[in-house]
Enzyme design. Structure first.
Site, short mmCIF file in Angstrom:
data_model
loop_
_atom_site.label_atom_id
_atom_site.label_comp_id
_atom_site.label_asym_id
_atom_site.label_seq_id
_atom_site.Cartn_x
_atom_site.Cartn_y
_atom_site.Cartn_z
N SER A 1 52.16 139.78 -9.91
CA SER A 1 51.69 139.66 -11.29
C SER A 1 52.80 139.13 -12.19
O SER A 1 53.87 139.74 -12.32
CB SER A 1 51.24 141.03 -11.82
OG SER A 1 50.99 140.96 -13.21
N HIS B 1 49.05 136.07 -9.76
CA HIS B 1 48.14 136.80 -10.64
C HIS B 1 48.55 136.64 -12.11
O HIS B 1 49.71 136.89 -12.47
CB HIS B 1 48.16 138.28 -10.26
CG HIS B 1 47.09 139.10 -10.91
ND1 HIS B 1 45.79 139.14 -10.45
CD2 HIS B 1 47.13 139.93 -11.98
CE1 HIS B 1 45.08 139.97 -11.20
NE2 HIS B 1 45.86 140.45 -12.15
N ASP C 1 47.76 137.97 -15.79
CA ASP C 1 47.12 138.99 -16.62
C ASP C 1 46.97 138.44 -18.04
O ASP C 1 47.94 138.41 -18.81
CB ASP C 1 47.96 140.27 -16.64
CG ASP C 1 47.85 141.03 -15.33
OD1 ASP C 1 46.71 141.36 -14.93
OD2 ASP C 1 48.89 141.30 -14.70
N MET D 1 45.69 138.74 -21.70
CA MET D 1 45.32 139.79 -22.65
C MET D 1 45.24 139.23 -24.06
O MET D 1 46.06 138.38 -24.44
CB MET D 1 46.36 140.93 -22.60
CG MET D 1 46.62 141.48 -21.21
SD MET D 1 47.82 142.84 -21.25
CE MET D 1 48.19 142.99 -19.51
N HIS E 1 43.04 137.14 -14.35
CA HIS E 1 42.42 138.41 -14.73
C HIS E 1 42.28 138.45 -16.24
O HIS E 1 43.26 138.61 -16.98
CB HIS E 1 43.31 139.56 -14.23
CG HIS E 1 42.83 140.92 -14.60
ND1 HIS E 1 43.63 142.05 -14.48
CD2 HIS E 1 41.63 141.36 -15.06
CE1 HIS E 1 42.94 143.11 -14.87
NE2 HIS E 1 41.73 142.71 -15.24
N MET F 1 41.54 140.10 -19.37
CA MET F 1 41.39 141.36 -20.13
C MET F 1 41.19 140.98 -21.59
O MET F 1 42.03 141.20 -22.44
CB MET F 1 42.63 142.24 -19.92
CG MET F 1 42.69 142.87 -18.56
SD MET F 1 44.23 143.75 -18.22
CE MET F 1 45.21 142.40 -17.57
N MET G 1 40.74 148.67 -11.02
CA MET G 1 41.96 148.98 -11.76
C MET G 1 42.44 150.37 -11.35
O MET G 1 41.70 151.35 -11.47
CB MET G 1 41.70 148.94 -13.27
CG MET G 1 41.44 147.55 -13.82
SD MET G 1 42.80 146.38 -13.55
CE MET G 1 44.16 147.21 -14.39
N ASP H 1 44.89 146.85 -8.63
CA ASP H 1 45.88 146.42 -9.62
C ASP H 1 46.34 147.63 -10.41
O ASP H 1 45.54 148.27 -11.08
CB ASP H 1 45.25 145.37 -10.54
CG ASP H 1 46.23 144.83 -11.58
OD1 ASP H 1 47.39 145.27 -11.61
OD2 ASP H 1 45.82 143.94 -12.35
#
Length: 225
Positions: free
Chosen positions: A12, A37, A39, A41, A70, A72, A141, A179
Protein backbone atom coordinates in the site's frame (compact mmCIF):
# COMPACT_ATOMS: atom_id res chain seq x y z
CA UNK A 1 -15.65 -21.94 -8.83
CA UNK A 2 -12.41 -22.08 -6.91
CA UNK A 3 -10.41 -19.34 -5.26
CA UNK A 4 -7.41 -18.14 -7.30
CA UNK A 5 -4.50 -20.49 -6.72
CA UNK A 6 -1.88 -17.75 -6.71
CA UNK A 7 -1.77 -15.50 -3.67
CA UNK A 8 -0.76 -11.91 -4.34
CA UNK A 9 0.91 -9.20 -2.27
CA UNK A 10 -0.29 -5.61 -2.70
CA UNK A 11 1.99 -3.05 -1.00
CA UNK A 12 0.00 0.00 0.00
CA UNK A 13 1.45 3.31 -1.14
CA UNK A 14 -0.30 4.97 1.79
CA UNK A 15 2.71 3.89 3.89
CA UNK A 16 5.34 4.78 1.29
CA UNK A 17 7.48 7.93 1.17
CA UNK A 18 5.25 10.46 -0.59
CA UNK A 19 8.33 12.30 -1.77
CA UNK A 20 9.62 9.25 -3.62
CA UNK A 21 6.55 7.42 -4.91
CA UNK A 22 8.16 6.24 -8.14
CA UNK A 23 11.02 4.68 -6.19
CA UNK A 24 8.53 3.01 -3.86
CA UNK A 25 6.67 1.50 -6.81
CA UNK A 26 9.90 0.16 -8.35
CA UNK A 27 11.03 -1.31 -5.03
CA UNK A 28 7.71 -3.15 -4.67
CA UNK A 29 8.04 -4.56 -8.18
CA UNK A 30 11.64 -5.65 -7.68
CA UNK A 31 10.67 -7.22 -4.34
CA UNK A 32 8.20 -9.51 -6.08
CA UNK A 33 4.88 -7.83 -5.27
CA UNK A 34 2.27 -8.57 -7.92
CA UNK A 35 -0.07 -5.69 -7.12
CA UNK A 36 0.40 -2.05 -6.14
CA UNK A 37 -2.37 -0.74 -3.89
CA UNK A 38 -3.62 2.85 -4.07
CA UNK A 39 -5.70 4.01 -1.08
CA UNK A 40 -7.77 6.87 -2.50
CA UNK A 41 -9.44 8.97 0.20
CA UNK A 42 -11.60 12.06 -0.21
CA UNK A 43 -11.83 13.56 3.28
CA UNK A 44 -15.55 12.75 3.38
CA UNK A 45 -16.05 8.96 3.37
CA UNK A 46 -12.95 8.84 5.58
CA UNK A 47 -11.24 11.81 7.25
CA UNK A 48 -7.90 11.92 5.37
CA UNK A 49 -7.28 13.10 1.81
CA UNK A 50 -4.63 11.18 -0.13
CA UNK A 51 -4.28 11.11 -3.92
CA UNK A 52 -6.25 10.52 -7.10
CA UNK A 53 -5.95 9.56 -10.77
CA UNK A 54 -2.96 11.82 -11.29
CA UNK A 55 -0.86 9.61 -9.02
CA UNK A 56 -1.95 6.53 -10.95
CA UNK A 57 -1.08 8.20 -14.24
CA UNK A 58 2.31 9.33 -12.94
CA UNK A 59 3.30 5.84 -11.80
CA UNK A 60 1.90 3.89 -14.74
CA UNK A 61 5.07 4.26 -16.87
CA UNK A 62 7.22 3.10 -13.94
CA UNK A 63 5.91 -0.44 -13.47
CA UNK A 64 3.71 -3.03 -15.15
CA UNK A 65 2.22 -4.25 -11.87
CA UNK A 66 -1.53 -4.61 -11.42
CA UNK A 67 -2.72 -1.22 -10.14
CA UNK A 68 -5.24 -2.02 -7.40
CA UNK A 69 -7.33 1.08 -6.68
CA UNK A 70 -9.28 1.23 -3.41
CA UNK A 71 -11.79 4.07 -3.52
CA UNK A 72 -12.64 5.23 -0.01
CA UNK A 73 -14.74 8.04 -1.39
CA UNK A 74 -18.35 9.13 -1.69
CA UNK A 75 -20.02 8.83 -5.11
CA UNK A 76 -17.30 6.56 -6.54
CA UNK A 77 -19.24 6.17 -9.79
CA UNK A 78 -18.19 9.72 -10.73
CA UNK A 79 -14.49 8.76 -10.77
CA UNK A 80 -14.42 5.40 -12.57
CA UNK A 81 -13.58 6.73 -16.02
CA UNK A 82 -10.80 8.95 -14.67
CA UNK A 83 -9.04 6.00 -13.07
CA UNK A 84 -9.51 3.84 -16.17
CA UNK A 85 -7.89 6.54 -18.33
CA UNK A 86 -5.07 6.91 -15.80
CA UNK A 87 -4.11 3.24 -16.19
CA UNK A 88 -5.82 1.45 -13.32
CA UNK A 89 -6.30 -2.30 -13.65
CA UNK A 90 -8.86 -2.79 -10.91
CA UNK A 91 -11.13 -0.53 -8.88
CA UNK A 92 -12.74 -1.46 -5.58
CA UNK A 93 -15.68 0.51 -4.18
CA UNK A 94 -17.28 0.36 -0.76
CA UNK A 95 -20.71 -1.15 -0.34
CA UNK A 96 -21.39 1.62 2.18
CA UNK A 97 -20.81 4.30 -0.51
CA UNK A 98 -22.88 2.78 -3.32
CA UNK A 99 -26.63 3.15 -3.52
CA UNK A 100 -26.62 1.04 -6.70
CA UNK A 101 -23.75 -1.36 -6.13
CA UNK A 102 -24.35 -3.71 -9.05
CA UNK A 103 -24.53 -0.78 -11.47
CA UNK A 104 -21.20 0.63 -10.24
CA UNK A 105 -19.46 -2.74 -10.49
CA UNK A 106 -20.77 -3.13 -14.02
CA UNK A 107 -19.52 0.37 -14.83
CA UNK A 108 -16.03 -0.61 -13.66
CA UNK A 109 -16.05 -3.72 -15.85
CA UNK A 110 -17.31 -1.82 -18.87
CA UNK A 111 -14.38 0.56 -18.42
CA UNK A 112 -12.07 -2.42 -18.89
CA UNK A 113 -11.06 -2.99 -15.26
CA UNK A 114 -11.59 -5.64 -12.62
CA UNK A 115 -14.41 -4.76 -10.22
CA UNK A 116 -14.07 -5.05 -6.46
CA UNK A 117 -16.42 -4.49 -3.53
CA UNK A 118 -15.19 -3.58 -0.04
CA UNK A 119 -16.84 -4.10 3.33
CA UNK A 120 -16.02 -2.15 6.48
CA UNK A 121 -15.59 -4.16 9.70
CA UNK A 122 -19.13 -3.45 10.92
CA UNK A 123 -20.86 -4.13 7.60
CA UNK A 124 -22.77 -7.29 6.76
CA UNK A 125 -21.59 -9.13 3.65
CA UNK A 126 -25.15 -10.15 2.68
CA UNK A 127 -25.10 -7.78 -0.32
CA UNK A 128 -22.34 -9.87 -1.86
CA UNK A 129 -24.87 -12.57 -2.74
CA UNK A 130 -26.46 -10.20 -5.27
CA UNK A 131 -23.32 -9.07 -7.10
CA UNK A 132 -21.43 -12.35 -7.50
CA UNK A 133 -21.79 -12.16 -11.27
CA UNK A 134 -20.11 -8.73 -11.48
CA UNK A 135 -17.50 -8.84 -8.68
CA UNK A 136 -13.92 -9.91 -9.36
CA UNK A 137 -12.60 -9.13 -5.88
CA UNK A 138 -14.00 -8.81 -2.37
CA UNK A 139 -12.06 -6.64 0.06
CA UNK A 140 -12.57 -7.39 3.74
CA UNK A 141 -11.35 -4.43 5.78
CA UNK A 142 -9.53 -5.83 8.78
CA UNK A 143 -9.29 -2.39 10.40
CA UNK A 144 -11.55 0.62 10.20
CA UNK A 145 -10.57 2.49 7.01
CA UNK A 146 -8.74 5.78 6.84
CA UNK A 147 -5.41 5.38 8.57
CA UNK A 148 -2.36 3.16 8.20
CA UNK A 149 -0.61 1.44 11.08
CA UNK A 150 -3.72 0.14 12.83
CA UNK A 151 -3.90 -3.22 14.60
CA UNK A 152 -5.62 -6.14 12.93
CA UNK A 153 -9.15 -6.92 14.17
CA UNK A 154 -9.27 -10.67 14.96
CA UNK A 155 -13.05 -10.86 14.58
CA UNK A 156 -12.59 -10.27 10.86
CA UNK A 157 -11.24 -13.81 10.46
CA UNK A 158 -14.82 -15.04 10.77
CA UNK A 159 -15.94 -12.54 8.13
CA UNK A 160 -13.25 -13.74 5.71
CA UNK A 161 -14.54 -17.29 6.11
CA UNK A 162 -18.09 -16.06 5.56
CA UNK A 163 -17.04 -14.34 2.34
CA UNK A 164 -15.22 -17.49 1.23
CA UNK A 165 -18.42 -19.49 1.59
CA UNK A 166 -20.39 -16.94 -0.43
CA UNK A 167 -17.91 -16.61 -3.30
CA UNK A 168 -17.83 -20.40 -3.64
CA UNK A 169 -21.18 -19.93 -5.40
CA UNK A 170 -19.80 -17.49 -7.99
CA UNK A 171 -19.55 -18.43 -11.69
CA UNK A 172 -15.90 -17.29 -11.83
CA UNK A 173 -12.83 -16.92 -9.62
CA UNK A 174 -12.96 -14.07 -7.11
CA UNK A 175 -10.02 -12.81 -5.07
CA UNK A 176 -10.64 -12.30 -1.36
CA UNK A 177 -8.46 -9.37 -0.33
CA UNK A 178 -7.64 -8.23 3.20
CA UNK A 179 -6.45 -4.78 4.21
CA UNK A 180 -5.40 -3.50 7.62
CA UNK A 181 -2.79 -4.67 10.09
CA UNK A 182 -1.46 -7.27 7.66
CA UNK A 183 1.82 -8.78 8.85
CA UNK A 184 3.30 -12.21 8.13
CA UNK A 185 1.45 -13.54 11.19
CA UNK A 186 -1.96 -12.07 10.38
CA UNK A 187 -1.59 -12.80 6.66
CA UNK A 188 -1.14 -16.49 7.43
CA UNK A 189 -4.25 -16.49 9.61
CA UNK A 190 -6.26 -14.74 6.89
CA UNK A 191 -5.04 -17.21 4.27
CA UNK A 192 -6.26 -20.09 6.39
CA UNK A 193 -9.76 -18.58 6.21
CA UNK A 194 -9.63 -18.08 2.44
CA UNK A 195 -7.87 -14.78 1.75
CA UNK A 196 -5.88 -14.69 -1.49
CA UNK A 197 -4.74 -11.04 -1.81
CA UNK A 198 -2.94 -9.16 0.95
CA UNK A 199 -2.64 -5.39 1.23
CA UNK A 200 0.29 -4.45 3.42
CA UNK A 201 1.57 -0.97 4.12
CA UNK A 202 3.51 -0.66 7.35
CA UNK A 203 4.87 -4.21 7.25
CA UNK A 204 6.31 -3.54 3.77
CA UNK A 205 7.36 0.10 3.60
CA UNK A 206 7.96 0.33 7.34
CA UNK A 207 10.11 -2.80 7.51
CA UNK A 208 13.43 -1.80 9.10
CA UNK A 209 15.31 -4.02 6.62
CA UNK A 210 13.55 -2.52 3.61
CA UNK A 211 10.41 -3.09 1.58
CA UNK A 212 11.82 -6.09 -0.26
CA UNK A 213 12.41 -7.85 3.04
CA UNK A 214 8.85 -7.02 4.10
CA UNK A 215 7.45 -8.56 0.91
CA UNK A 216 9.69 -11.62 1.30
CA UNK A 217 8.47 -12.14 4.87
CA UNK A 218 4.85 -12.04 3.74
CA UNK A 219 5.50 -14.46 0.90
CA UNK A 220 7.34 -16.76 3.26
CA UNK A 221 4.39 -16.81 5.65
CA UNK A 222 2.10 -17.63 2.73
CA UNK A 223 4.52 -20.19 1.26
CA UNK A 224 4.55 -18.17 -2.00
CA UNK A 225 8.27 -17.57 -2.49
Amino acid sequence: MSLPQKKVIAPSLLSADFGHMADSAVIAKEGGAEYLHFDVMDGAFVPPITFGPQMVSALRPVTDQFFDIHLMIEHPERQIESFAKAGANGVTVHVEACTHLQRVLQQIREAGMKAGVAFNPHSSVDALEWVLDTADLVLVMTVNPGYGGQKFLPLMLHKIAEVRDIVSKAPHDIHIEVDGGITPETAAKCAMQGATAFVAGTSVYGNPKGASEGIAALKGALHER
